[in-house]
Motif scaffolding. Structure first.
Motif, PDB file in Angstrom:
ATOM      1  N   PHE A 239      69.376  30.090  60.340  1.00 46.38           N
ATOM      2  CA  PHE A 239      69.303  30.187  61.790  1.00 46.38           C
ATOM      3  C   PHE A 239      69.866  28.902  62.389  1.00 46.38           C
ATOM      4  O   PHE A 239      69.593  27.805  61.898  1.00 46.38           O
ATOM      5  N   THR A 240      70.678  29.056  63.434  1.00 43.41           N
ATOM      6  CA  THR A 240      71.285  27.907  64.098  1.00 43.41           C
ATOM      7  C   THR A 240      70.933  27.933  65.581  1.00 43.41           C
ATOM      8  O   THR A 240      70.342  28.894  66.079  1.00 43.41           O
ATOM      9  N   HIS A 241      71.331  26.871  66.273  1.00 40.01           N
ATOM     10  CA  HIS A 241      71.037  26.814  67.710  1.00 40.01           C
ATOM     11  C   HIS A 241      71.887  27.807  68.498  1.00 40.01           C
ATOM     12  O   HIS A 241      71.645  28.020  69.688  1.00 40.01           O
ATOM     13  N   LYS A 242      72.864  28.436  67.811  1.00 36.27           N
ATOM     14  CA  LYS A 242      73.673  29.464  68.469  1.00 36.27           C
ATOM     15  C   LYS A 242      73.407  30.861  67.930  1.00 36.27           C
ATOM     16  O   LYS A 242      73.758  31.844  68.578  1.00 36.27           O
ATOM     17  N   GLY A 243      72.822  30.951  66.728  1.00 38.09           N
ATOM     18  CA  GLY A 243      72.603  32.285  66.166  1.00 38.09           C
ATOM     19  C   GLY A 243      72.356  32.267  64.673  1.00 38.09           C
ATOM     20  O   GLY A 243      71.402  31.666  64.203  1.00 38.09           O
ATOM     21  N   LEU A 244      73.268  32.895  63.913  1.00 38.69           N
ATOM     22  CA  LEU A 244      73.084  33.096  62.476  1.00 38.69           C
ATOM     23  C   LEU A 244      74.260  32.546  61.689  1.00 38.69           C
ATOM     24  O   LEU A 244      75.416  32.729  62.066  1.00 38.69           O
ATOM     25  N   SER A 245      73.944  31.876  60.568  1.00 39.58           N
ATOM     26  CA  SER A 245      74.979  31.361  59.688  1.00 39.58           C
ATOM     27  C   SER A 245      74.451  31.418  58.255  1.00 39.58           C
ATOM     28  O   SER A 245      73.572  32.208  57.948  1.00 39.58           O
ATOM     29  N   GLY A 246      74.998  30.574  57.380  1.00 39.40           N
ATOM     30  CA  GLY A 246      74.635  30.619  55.974  1.00 39.40           C
ATOM     31  C   GLY A 246      75.528  31.590  55.215  1.00 39.40           C
ATOM     32  O   GLY A 246      76.165  32.463  55.808  1.00 39.40           O
ATOM     33  N   PRO A 247      75.584  31.454  53.890  1.00 39.41           N
ATOM     34  CA  PRO A 247      76.506  32.278  53.088  1.00 39.41           C
ATOM     35  C   PRO A 247      76.377  33.781  53.307  1.00 39.41           C
ATOM     36  O   PRO A 247      77.390  34.481  53.393  1.00 39.41           O
ATOM     37  N   ALA A 248      75.152  34.304  53.403  1.00 42.94           N
ATOM     38  CA  ALA A 248      74.982  35.754  53.569  1.00 42.94           C
ATOM     39  C   ALA A 248      75.617  36.236  54.866  1.00 42.94           C
ATOM     40  O   ALA A 248      76.248  37.293  54.917  1.00 42.94           O
ATOM     41  N   ILE A 249      75.441  35.453  55.929  1.00 41.05           N
ATOM     42  CA  ILE A 249      75.986  35.834  57.243  1.00 41.05           C
ATOM     43  C   ILE A 249      77.495  35.655  57.272  1.00 41.05           C
ATOM     44  O   ILE A 249      78.231  36.507  57.811  1.00 41.05           O
ATOM     45  N   LEU A 250      77.993  34.559  56.706  1.00 44.29           N
ATOM     46  CA  LEU A 250      79.440  34.356  56.678  1.00 44.29           C
ATOM     47  C   LEU A 250      80.129  35.501  55.941  1.00 44.29           C
ATOM     48  O   LEU A 250      81.155  36.021  56.398  1.00 44.29           O
ATOM     49  N   GLN A 251      79.548  35.900  54.818  1.00 41.39           N
ATOM     50  CA  GLN A 251      80.116  37.029  54.075  1.00 41.39           C
ATOM     51  C   GLN A 251      80.115  38.302  54.922  1.00 41.39           C
ATOM     52  O   GLN A 251      81.124  39.002  55.032  1.00 41.39           O
ATOM     53  N   ALA A 252      78.959  38.593  55.523  1.00 34.79           N
ATOM     54  CA  ALA A 252      78.842  39.816  56.317  1.00 34.79           C
ATOM     55  C   ALA A 252      79.766  39.800  57.525  1.00 34.79           C
ATOM     56  O   ALA A 252      80.264  40.848  57.962  1.00 34.79           O
ATOM     57  N   SER A 253      80.037  38.603  58.064  1.00 36.33           N
ATOM     58  CA  SER A 253      80.856  38.501  59.275  1.00 36.33           C
ATOM     59  C   SER A 253      82.254  39.064  59.081  1.00 36.33           C
ATOM     60  O   SER A 253      82.883  39.534  60.033  1.00 36.33           O
ATOM     61  N   SER A 254      82.768  38.998  57.844  1.00 36.71           N
ATOM     62  CA  SER A 254      84.110  39.516  57.597  1.00 36.71           C
ATOM     63  C   SER A 254      84.171  41.031  57.741  1.00 36.71           C
ATOM     64  O   SER A 254      85.253  41.609  57.892  1.00 36.71           O
ATOM     65  N   TYR A 255      83.015  41.687  57.671  1.00 39.17           N
ATOM     66  CA  TYR A 255      82.936  43.146  57.785  1.00 39.17           C
ATOM     67  C   TYR A 255      82.343  43.577  59.131  1.00 39.17           C
ATOM     68  O   TYR A 255      82.139  44.764  59.351  1.00 39.17           O
ATOM     69  N   TRP A 256      82.059  42.595  59.986  1.00 38.88           N
ATOM     70  CA  TRP A 256      81.408  42.865  61.270  1.00 38.88           C
ATOM     71  C   TRP A 256      82.445  42.927  62.388  1.00 38.88           C
ATOM     72  O   TRP A 256      83.416  42.179  62.386  1.00 38.88           O
ATOM     73  N   SER A 257      82.237  43.833  63.337  1.00 35.23           N
ATOM     74  CA  SER A 257      83.084  43.917  64.520  1.00 35.23           C
ATOM     75  C   SER A 257      82.210  43.831  65.762  1.00 35.23           C
ATOM     76  O   SER A 257      81.014  44.187  65.724  1.00 35.23           O
ATOM     77  N   ASN A 258      82.781  43.366  66.849  1.00 38.11           N
ATOM     78  CA  ASN A 258      82.029  43.247  68.102  1.00 38.11           C
ATOM     79  C   ASN A 258      81.335  44.556  68.445  1.00 38.11           C
ATOM     80  O   ASN A 258      81.948  45.626  68.390  1.00 38.11           O
ATOM     81  N   GLY A 259      80.050  44.457  68.771  1.00 39.57           N
ATOM     82  CA  GLY A 259      79.269  45.633  69.128  1.00 39.57           C
ATOM     83  C   GLY A 259      78.469  46.201  67.972  1.00 39.57           C
ATOM     84  O   GLY A 259      77.538  46.983  68.186  1.00 39.57           O
ATOM     85  N   ASP A 260      78.841  45.822  66.745  1.00 38.47           N
ATOM     86  CA  ASP A 260      78.117  46.319  65.578  1.00 38.47           C
ATOM     87  C   ASP A 260      76.829  45.523  65.358  1.00 38.47           C
ATOM     88  O   ASP A 260      76.757  44.341  65.697  1.00 38.47           O
ATOM     89  N   PRO A 261      75.819  46.144  64.752  1.00 35.31           N
ATOM     90  CA  PRO A 261      74.612  45.405  64.388  1.00 35.31           C
ATOM     91  C   PRO A 261      74.779  44.715  63.037  1.00 35.31           C
ATOM     92  O   PRO A 261      75.694  45.023  62.271  1.00 35.31           O
ATOM     93  N   ILE A 262      73.908  43.775  62.774  1.00 33.53           N
ATOM     94  CA  ILE A 262      73.742  43.171  61.453  1.00 33.53           C
ATOM     95  C   ILE A 262      72.314  43.469  61.019  1.00 33.53           C
ATOM     96  O   ILE A 262      71.373  43.262  61.790  1.00 33.53           O
ATOM     97  N   GLN A 263      72.147  43.968  59.809  1.00 35.00           N
ATOM     98  CA  GLN A 263      70.808  44.235  59.294  1.00 35.00           C
ATOM     99  C   GLN A 263      70.430  43.171  58.269  1.00 35.00           C
ATOM    100  O   GLN A 263      71.250  42.813  57.427  1.00 35.00           O
ATOM    101  N   ILE A 264      69.190  42.686  58.362  1.00 38.81           N
ATOM    102  CA  ILE A 264      68.728  41.675  57.426  1.00 38.81           C
ATOM    103  C   ILE A 264      67.434  42.133  56.764  1.00 38.81           C
ATOM    104  O   ILE A 264      66.471  42.503  57.438  1.00 38.81           O
TER     105      ILE A 264
END
Length: 402
Positions: A239-264
């Motif tokens: 968790f960051t002061h802007k949102g979500l980061s870390g390896p799991a999130i960076l990996q998922a971000s490559s498959y994420w598009s604006n408007g899509d959810p992220i499930q954790i």
């Protein structure tokens, strides 16, 4: 700095460009490498926290379709199959560079990323042994690129040079503070090639709306399973002061598009519903917060318990409510409102369309002897050394074609 005629001109002195240069040079070719930066390998130097995650043992042609993102998921197989992680490991070993595997096949220098840059430059110097030569022009912007049907003429600074082959290895626009630009895409369009819309990849995501309260957890991390679309990654989330980061999130971000959810999935080791039911039986006076604190950092456990709003002891909760809470913990839905953009993106997704390039040589089908390699191409690897292996492999593919 040199002006004149060469067998090949390479634009960009990053990983892919240097690999193409040393390969062509050691095949007896005269090569000129031009870069607007003050020296070689600027992104290599900052990679892996300064230790350079130089490859991944799993970055193979067999894994290309799964672990490289492209409009043509098969495109990377040819180059990756002809220059494998072990080939680069052998090169690193031959230079006496100590390294270690950190996790998930990721290889890092024990010392400094500077060792990798020095190794590549030393290999460029070896070109003279094979009758070749690699010259460098640093700190000079390319002013113009022209093609007369026979040779490419590149004007840079106050100089100009010509060669029958041009290799574009200027990367994408990620990390603009390092001087990254969209130059490769502009050049591709100049010669009639298509560009797949670029966007930041391997990038932190930002949270707003109802999710904004999680920004108060800045600095807290936990091992999770992060899912975007059909892609799921089990690694640390931060968790960051802007949102979500870390390896799991960076990996998922490559498959994420604006408007899509992220499930954790906050409890990847267990079925959260079953865990809560067992906790209720074993310790009915426990609370949701105290139960979660056994598995998660305290601040995160407190925040999740507050969101679940099951006050009182577990004995006070119905089995149905505990099952619902478990389902939410297994698949907590976040709605990112964006990413931190190219400034924090490790790479760029998209780029020069692969359907216009040769799989074997990375040469433009419509413009013979024009090559695009590395991050400039629509091939984006997973986090953890995959993009470096693509840089090495695509550089060798183009360098051998010179």
């Amino acid at each position: 700095m040199k002006a004149g005629n060469y067998d090949a001109i390479i634009l960009g002195a990053g990983g892919a460009g240097l690999m193409a240069a040393l390969t062509a040079g050691q095949h007896g070719r005269r090569v000129l490498v031009i870069d607007h930066a003050s020296g070689p390998g600027k992104k290599i130097l900052i990679s892996g926290g300064g230790r350079c995650n130089f490859t991944n043992v799993n970055a193979t042609s067999q894994n290309a379709q799964e672990r490289y993102i492209s409009a043509n998921p098969h495109f990377a197989k040819s180059a990756l199959g002809r220059y494998e992680p072990q080939d680069f490991i052998d090169l690193v070993t031959s230079h006496g560079i100590a390294f270690h595997e950190k996790t998930l096949g990721q290889l890092f220098c024990d010392g400094s990323a500077r060792q990798i840059v020095s190794m590549l430059m030393d290999e460029c110097d070896k070109a003279v042994v094979y009758g070749g030569r690699v010259d460098f022009a640093f700190g000079l912007d390319v002013r113009d690129v022209a093609h007369d049907g026979v040779s490419f003429r590149v004007a840079y600074g106050k100089l100009a040079a010509s060669a029958p082959r041009l290799i574009v290895a200027t990367g994408g626009p990620s990390i603009p503070k390092m001087g990254a630009t969209a130059f490769a895409y502009d050049l591709a369009r100049q010669f009639g090639l298509k560009v797949i819309e670029p966007r930041p990849a391997l990038v932190p995501l930002t949270l707003g709306g109802d999710d904004v309260l999680f920004r108060e957890l800045s600095g807290v991390s936990a091992e999770v399973i992060a899912t975007a679309g059909k892609a799921a990654f089990r690694e640390a989330a931060l968790f960051t002061h802007k949102g979500l980061s870390g390896p799991a999130i960076l990996q998922a971000s490559s498959y994420w598009s604006n408007g899509d959810p992220i499930q954790i999935d906050f409890l990847p080791e267990a079925d959260a519903g079953a865990l809560l039911a067992e906790a209720k039986r074993a310790n009915p006076r426990a609370t949701m917060r105290s139960t979660l604190e056994k598995h998660l950092p305290g601040r995160l456990a407190e925040a999740l318990a507050a969101q679940l709003a099951l006050n009182g002891n577990l004995a006070d909760q119905s089995d149905r409510k505990l099952a619902e809470a478990g389902a939410r913990l297994d698949s907590w839905i976040f709605h990112p409102n964006g990413s931190e953009g190219y400034a924090k993106a490790e790479v760029t997704r998209g780029g020069v369309a692969t359907d216009g390039l040769s799989q074997k040589t990375l040469e433009a089908k419509a413009v013979p002897c024009l090559h695009f390699i590395g991050e400039a191409v629509d091939v984006t690897g997973w986090l953890g050394g995959y993009n470096f292996q693509w840089a090495w492999a695509s550089g060798v593919a183009a360098g051998e074609a010179v």
